[in-house]
Design a protein around this motif. Structure first.
Motif, short mmCIF file in Angstrom:
data_model
loop_
_atom_site.label_atom_id
_atom_site.label_comp_id
_atom_site.label_asym_id
_atom_site.label_seq_id
_atom_site.Cartn_x
_atom_site.Cartn_y
_atom_site.Cartn_z
N MET A 446 19.34 -5.57 -2.65
CA MET A 446 19.99 -4.70 -3.64
C MET A 446 20.57 -3.44 -3.00
O MET A 446 20.99 -2.52 -3.69
CB MET A 446 18.99 -4.31 -4.74
CG MET A 446 18.57 -5.47 -5.61
SD MET A 446 17.51 -4.94 -7.00
CE MET A 446 15.94 -4.72 -6.17
N GLY A 447 20.57 -3.40 -1.67
CA GLY A 447 21.12 -2.23 -0.99
C GLY A 447 20.10 -1.16 -0.69
O GLY A 447 20.46 -0.04 -0.29
N ILE A 448 18.81 -1.47 -0.87
CA ILE A 448 17.75 -0.50 -0.58
C ILE A 448 17.43 -0.63 0.91
O ILE A 448 16.52 -1.35 1.33
CB ILE A 448 16.51 -0.75 -1.45
CG1 ILE A 448 16.93 -0.78 -2.92
CG2 ILE A 448 15.47 0.34 -1.22
CD1 ILE A 448 15.81 -1.15 -3.88
N VAL A 449 18.20 0.10 1.70
CA VAL A 449 18.20 -0.10 3.15
C VAL A 449 17.17 0.75 3.88
O VAL A 449 16.88 0.51 5.05
CB VAL A 449 19.60 0.19 3.72
CG1 VAL A 449 20.60 -0.85 3.25
CG2 VAL A 449 20.07 1.59 3.34
N TRP A 450 16.65 1.78 3.22
CA TRP A 450 15.64 2.63 3.86
C TRP A 450 14.42 2.69 2.96
O TRP A 450 14.49 3.17 1.83
CB TRP A 450 16.19 4.04 4.08
CG TRP A 450 15.28 4.92 4.90
CD1 TRP A 450 15.09 4.87 6.25
CD2 TRP A 450 14.43 5.97 4.42
NE1 TRP A 450 14.17 5.83 6.63
CE2 TRP A 450 13.76 6.52 5.53
CE3 TRP A 450 14.19 6.52 3.15
CZ2 TRP A 450 12.85 7.58 5.42
CZ3 TRP A 450 13.28 7.57 3.04
CH2 TRP A 450 12.64 8.07 4.16
N GLN A 451 13.31 2.14 3.44
CA GLN A 451 12.09 2.04 2.65
C GLN A 451 10.96 2.73 3.40
O GLN A 451 10.76 2.51 4.60
CB GLN A 451 11.77 0.57 2.38
CG GLN A 451 12.88 -0.17 1.64
CD GLN A 451 12.59 -1.64 1.44
OE1 GLN A 451 11.43 -2.06 1.37
NE2 GLN A 451 13.65 -2.45 1.33
N VAL A 452 10.19 3.54 2.68
CA VAL A 452 9.20 4.39 3.33
C VAL A 452 7.86 4.38 2.59
O VAL A 452 7.81 4.32 1.37
CB VAL A 452 9.72 5.84 3.44
CG1 VAL A 452 9.96 6.44 2.05
CG2 VAL A 452 8.78 6.73 4.25
N GLN A 453 6.78 4.38 3.36
CA GLN A 453 5.45 4.68 2.84
C GLN A 453 5.22 6.14 3.23
O GLN A 453 4.90 6.44 4.38
CB GLN A 453 4.40 3.78 3.48
CG GLN A 453 3.19 3.48 2.61
CD GLN A 453 2.48 4.74 2.09
OE1 GLN A 453 2.38 5.74 2.78
NE2 GLN A 453 1.99 4.69 0.87
N PRO A 454 5.41 7.08 2.31
CA PRO A 454 5.48 8.50 2.69
C PRO A 454 4.22 9.10 3.28
O PRO A 454 4.27 9.96 4.16
CB PRO A 454 5.83 9.20 1.36
CG PRO A 454 6.39 8.12 0.50
CD PRO A 454 5.67 6.88 0.89
N ILE A 455 3.05 8.67 2.79
CA ILE A 455 1.82 9.37 3.17
C ILE A 455 0.87 8.48 3.95
O ILE A 455 -0.35 8.57 3.80
CB ILE A 455 1.12 9.94 1.93
CG1 ILE A 455 0.82 8.83 0.90
CG2 ILE A 455 1.96 11.04 1.29
CD1 ILE A 455 -0.08 9.29 -0.23
N TRP A 456 1.41 7.65 4.84
CA TRP A 456 0.55 6.80 5.65
C TRP A 456 -0.54 7.60 6.35
O TRP A 456 -1.70 7.17 6.45
CB TRP A 456 1.37 6.04 6.70
CG TRP A 456 0.49 5.39 7.71
CD1 TRP A 456 -0.17 4.20 7.59
CD2 TRP A 456 0.13 5.92 8.99
NE1 TRP A 456 -0.91 3.94 8.71
CE2 TRP A 456 -0.75 4.99 9.60
CE3 TRP A 456 0.45 7.07 9.70
CZ2 TRP A 456 -1.30 5.18 10.86
CZ3 TRP A 456 -0.09 7.26 10.96
CH2 TRP A 456 -0.95 6.34 11.53
N SER A 457 -0.21 8.78 6.85
CA SER A 457 -1.18 9.57 7.60
C SER A 457 -2.41 9.90 6.78
O SER A 457 -3.50 10.06 7.33
CB SER A 457 -0.54 10.86 8.11
OG SER A 457 0.34 10.59 9.17
N LEU A 458 -2.26 10.03 5.46
CA LEU A 458 -3.41 10.36 4.63
C LEU A 458 -4.30 9.15 4.37
O LEU A 458 -5.50 9.30 4.18
CB LEU A 458 -2.95 10.95 3.29
CG LEU A 458 -2.28 12.32 3.35
CD1 LEU A 458 -1.98 12.82 1.95
CD2 LEU A 458 -3.16 13.33 4.09
N GLN A 459 -3.73 7.98 4.36
CA GLN A 459 -4.54 6.78 4.15
C GLN A 459 -4.85 6.09 5.48
O GLN A 459 -6.00 5.93 5.85
CB GLN A 459 -3.82 5.81 3.21
CG GLN A 459 -3.81 6.28 1.76
CD GLN A 459 -3.16 5.25 0.85
OE1 GLN A 459 -2.11 4.72 1.15
NE2 GLN A 459 -3.77 5.00 -0.30
N GLY A 460 -3.79 5.72 6.18
CA GLY A 460 -3.98 4.95 7.41
C GLY A 460 -4.72 5.72 8.49
O GLY A 460 -5.73 5.24 9.05
#
Length: 533
Positions: A446-460
């Motif tokens: 659908m054109g969603i070319v940039w996808q982010v998990q914003p707060i990985w540092s808080l969980q991962g």
């Protein structure tokens, strides 16, 4: 102070040349899609006599622009995650094309007094983190290049060669106050080397998390003002920096003002006469020690909260409501007063609607968010930016599809971003395990070319650190040798770390001393890689 030795004719000639250069840049393939509410002469007149330092940001922005369009053409996407740490950033080069610097993460780890995601830190906080990350990228790029060039051409094919200059996308939050604050922040981002920033439509200082109240957005006009201020600053600096228009209207419960008629369709009002103002109702309940959440919901039901159109539907006959909606549909946007006039002409019964009664103690009006409202904001914002991001509170697939489909009906080539929050419940939203595995690919179509998990540092990062800390406390060096040092040193190539001089910069550090001493960059016994001129 000496006067400038330049005639007014020369000054005018230079001014006209500046205008021509701006107009040429605005007509380029990179910027032709943008529509500005100001002219090139206005921007030229705002520029200082010496050009601003925007070279790094421009280079990274053009790189990002190319990456995103390549993904759009091939139906793929960039999957990235948020961090603020240069060491983590150095490893992302092996799997991610971009780096995301989240404002929420900066508020937790990069300020004197940490706090929740209120964007209550100084406006230059995130730009400073971007600068730190960008300079670390430059350093990694330099030490890798110097190490490679120490070796003959015949050996370089076996050496690591990562692109450490991943474009940085950064969180500009709500612009941090007045338009001049937004401009200053945008300028700091450009000078820090950012590739793209996002600005959202949330109200400053009105985020609440645990009291049963949703987000608060600003009027559409204020949102556009923020975006325009950032775009204007980019233009004043002559930068190609990308602007990501983020819309947080989904599931917003309040709006700060009804000054913009484009928002009137979605403002809620009481439709039952005789109810007390909500703020007075809650104040009385608080004095009696009642549960304010429960009392608040009781008031909303008692007041018959509806939009004006819903209020009309509640009292009109079917034919009357059809006549009302037909008249409303003739206009793109209608103010409440105009809707009232149409209702008077098409509906026999009086329509009671009071949007003042539900206002909060902070003055916010109640707002009914829906996909249509998010689409409308995204469409009016699109001409000012390069990418669109609708923040969704939950991954409702039909809403996601509706939003991106409707925007692309107007802007067929629009680029989109998407953020995965840490508590998305995909099973509750109706996704199967197989659908979750391919959701990023389906979004990309659908054109969603940039996808982010914003707060990985808080969980991962927190989870990994907790696991390592427990192991270290229980097993000491034996556990470290088994789980970390052993695997790292035996890996081919060796895992990056202090022992790996090519990664920690040992060769680059020594090269400074060698250069001052007049020594060649080539290692002893190896062919000289440079020809002296």
């Amino acid at each position: 102070m000496p006067k400038l030795d330049i005639s007014v004719e020369e000054e005018q000639k230079a001014f006209e040349a500046e205008i021509a250069a701006i107009e040429k840049q605005w007509a380029s393939p990179r910027q032709a899609h943008l529509k500005r509410p100001y002219t090139a002469p206005t921007i030229a007149a705002l520029r200082p006599s010496l050009p601003s330092n925007s070279t790094s940001s421009t280079k990274q922005a053009l790189k990002l622009w190319s990456q995103l369009h390549t993904h759009n053409k091939s139906g793929t996407c960039e999957l990235t995650f948020g961090t603020t740490d240069p060491i983590i950033v150095s490893q992302r080069a092996k799997s991610q094309q971009t780096v995301y610097v989240s404002g929420a993460l900066c508020g937790f780890s990069e300020v004197a007094i940490p706090g929740m995601d209120h964007a209550d830190y100084p406006w230059d906080t995130v730009p400073k983190v971007v600068s730190k990350v960008y300079k670390s990228q430059l350093w990694h790029s330099a030490r890798q290049r110097q190490f490679r060039l120490r070796h003959p051409v015949s050996q370089r094919g076996e050496l690591e060669n990562w692109d450490y200059m991943a474009p940085i996308i950064a969180d500009g939050d709500m612009g941090f106050g007045s338009l001049t604050s937004t401009m200053k922040m945008a300028a700091e981002f450009v000078e820090a080397g950012v590739a793209m920033i996002h600005i959202d439509d949330l109200a400053i200082g009105m985020k609440k998390f645990t009291v049963g109240q949703g987000r608060t957005v600003v009027p559409t006009s204020e949102y556009l003002g923020r975006l325009t201020a950032a775009r204007m600053q980019f233009d004043v600096m002559g930068s190609e920096t990308l602007l990501l228009c983020r819309c947080d209207t989904d599931h917003a419960e309040f709006i700060t003002s009804v000054v913009d008629e484009r928002d009137h369709e979605y403002v809620l009002g009481a439709t039952e006469k005789g109810v007390q103002e909500l703020k007075k109702w809650l104040k009385s309940a608080q004095a009696e020690g009642k549960d304010l959440r429960k009392v608040r919901e009781e008031w909303k039901e008692k007041a018959g909260l509806k939009t004006f159109d819903e209020a009309v539907q509640g009292v009109a006959e079917k034919e009357e409501y059809g006549a009302y909606t037909a008249e409303v549909a003739k206009h793109k946007f209608l103010s409440l007063s105009a809707r009232r006039e149409i209702a008077v002409k098409t509906v026999k019964k009086d329509v009671f609607f009071d949007w003042e009664l539900p206002r909060s103690a902070m003055g916010q009006y109640m707002f009914k968010s829906c996909v249509k409202a998010v689409v409308e904001r995204a469409l009016v914002a699109a001409p000012l930016g390069d990418v669109t991001w609708a923040r969704m509170d939950s991954p409702v697939w039909k809403d996601i599809v509706e939003f991106h489909t409707e925007v692309r009906k107007v802007y067929p080539d629009r680029l989109f971003a998407f953020g995965y929050t840490g508590d998305y419940d995909y099973a509750k939203a109706g996704y199967s395990a197989e659908q979750v595995k391919t959701v990023h690919l389906d979004l990309a179509k659908m054109g969603i070319v940039w996808q982010v998990q914003p707060i990985w540092s808080l969980q991962g990062l927190n989870m990994v650190t907790e696991q390592f800390g427990k192991m270290w406390a229980e097993e000491g060096i034996a556990g470290y040798l088994r789980n970390v040092q052993g695997p790292a040193l035996s890996q081919t190539p060796m895992a990056d770390g202090f022992e790996k001089l090519s990664y920690c910069g040992g060769y680059l550090a020594d090269a400074f001393f060698e250069t001052v001493a007049g020594e060649s960059i080539a290692e002893k016994g190896k062919a000289d890689n440079f020809k002296r001129h």
